[in-house]
Design an enzyme around this catalytic site. Structure first.
Site, mmCIF file in Angstrom:
data_model
loop_
_atom_site.group_PDB
_atom_site.id
_atom_site.type_symbol
_atom_site.label_atom_id
_atom_site.label_comp_id
_atom_site.label_asym_id
_atom_site.label_seq_id
_atom_site.Cartn_x
_atom_site.Cartn_y
_atom_site.Cartn_z
ATOM 1 N N HIS A 1 19.843 -19.592 44.909
ATOM 2 C CA HIS A 1 19.286 -20.934 44.997
ATOM 3 C C HIS A 1 18.474 -21.423 44.313
ATOM 4 O O HIS A 1 17.757 -20.301 43.871
ATOM 5 C CB HIS A 1 18.157 -20.969 46.247
ATOM 6 C CG HIS A 1 17.746 -19.403 46.837
ATOM 7 N ND1 HIS A 1 17.461 -18.597 47.379
ATOM 8 C CD2 HIS A 1 16.723 -19.547 47.129
ATOM 9 C CE1 HIS A 1 16.263 -18.180 47.502
ATOM 10 N NE2 HIS A 1 16.253 -18.595 47.583
ATOM 11 N N GLU B 1 16.545 -24.211 48.735
ATOM 12 C CA GLU B 1 15.331 -24.597 49.442
ATOM 13 C C GLU B 1 14.592 -25.147 49.216
ATOM 14 O O GLU B 1 13.705 -25.397 48.491
ATOM 15 C CB GLU B 1 15.046 -22.008 49.140
ATOM 16 C CG GLU B 1 13.466 -22.036 50.289
ATOM 17 C CD GLU B 1 13.397 -20.662 49.746
ATOM 18 O OE1 GLU B 1 13.474 -20.123 49.053
ATOM 19 O OE2 GLU B 1 13.073 -20.014 50.487
ATOM 20 N N HIS C 1 11.012 -21.402 42.488
ATOM 21 C CA HIS C 1 11.900 -19.927 42.140
ATOM 22 C C HIS C 1 12.984 -20.836 41.892
ATOM 23 O O HIS C 1 13.473 -21.671 42.742
ATOM 24 C CB HIS C 1 11.578 -19.007 42.755
ATOM 25 C CG HIS C 1 11.619 -18.775 43.816
ATOM 26 N ND1 HIS C 1 10.713 -19.423 45.086
ATOM 27 C CD2 HIS C 1 12.605 -18.699 44.768
ATOM 28 C CE1 HIS C 1 11.709 -19.321 46.230
ATOM 29 N NE2 HIS C 1 13.178 -19.209 46.357
HETATM 30 CO CO CO Z 1 14.046 -18.380 47.583
#
Ligand code: CO
Length: 132
Positions: A79, A128, A7
């Site tokens: 992010h 991440e 994502h």
């Molecule tokens: Co995230």
């Protein structure tokens, strides 16, 4: 080592307006908002054919994204999340190469182990890693 883009997270000042924008203007499939108190965020997921967009809004006064929103009042990209098969192996490889992580491996907003990597070591982008 990294696999699919899981994502892209965008911090938004108004979650209802952002969800409506993605649903009505961009014609995407959008989830209901979900509070994740242990991470200090409320999330809405936008499902795309090849990835997801995670709309994030601060929850509570200890939210880790409150400062980001103060600096970026209109919102902004926060992010990128890449999938890895083995997060401990990924962490070991990164440490060996001198890259810095932000904190230790913990359980992320989707209940899976995650690790955040320092933006200064990754082209100015917060990354991440999520074990899938
Ligand atoms: Co995230």
């Amino acid at each position: 080592m990294i696999g699919k883009l899981n994502h892209i997270a965008i911090v938004v000042p108004d979650l209802t307006a952002a969800a409506a924008l993605y649903r009505d203007t961009l014609g995407a499939q959008v989830s209901n908002p979900r509070d994740v108190p242990e991470h200090g965020v409320t999330t809405v997921f936008v499902e795309l054919p090849n990835t997801k967009i995670e709309l994030l809004h601060p929850l509570g006064d200890q939210s880790p994204i409150a400062k980001f929103l103060a600096k970026n009042p209109a919102g902004g990209m926060h992010h990128l999340c890449y999938e890895v098969e083995d997060i401990k192996a990924a962490a070991a490889r990164l440490t060996a190469s001198g890259a810095r992580s932000l904190g230790d491996i913990k359980t992320g907003a989707h209940g899976k182990p995650v690790l955040f990597l320092h933006p200064k070591d990754f082209c100015g982008t917060l990354i991440e890693l999520e074990e899938v």
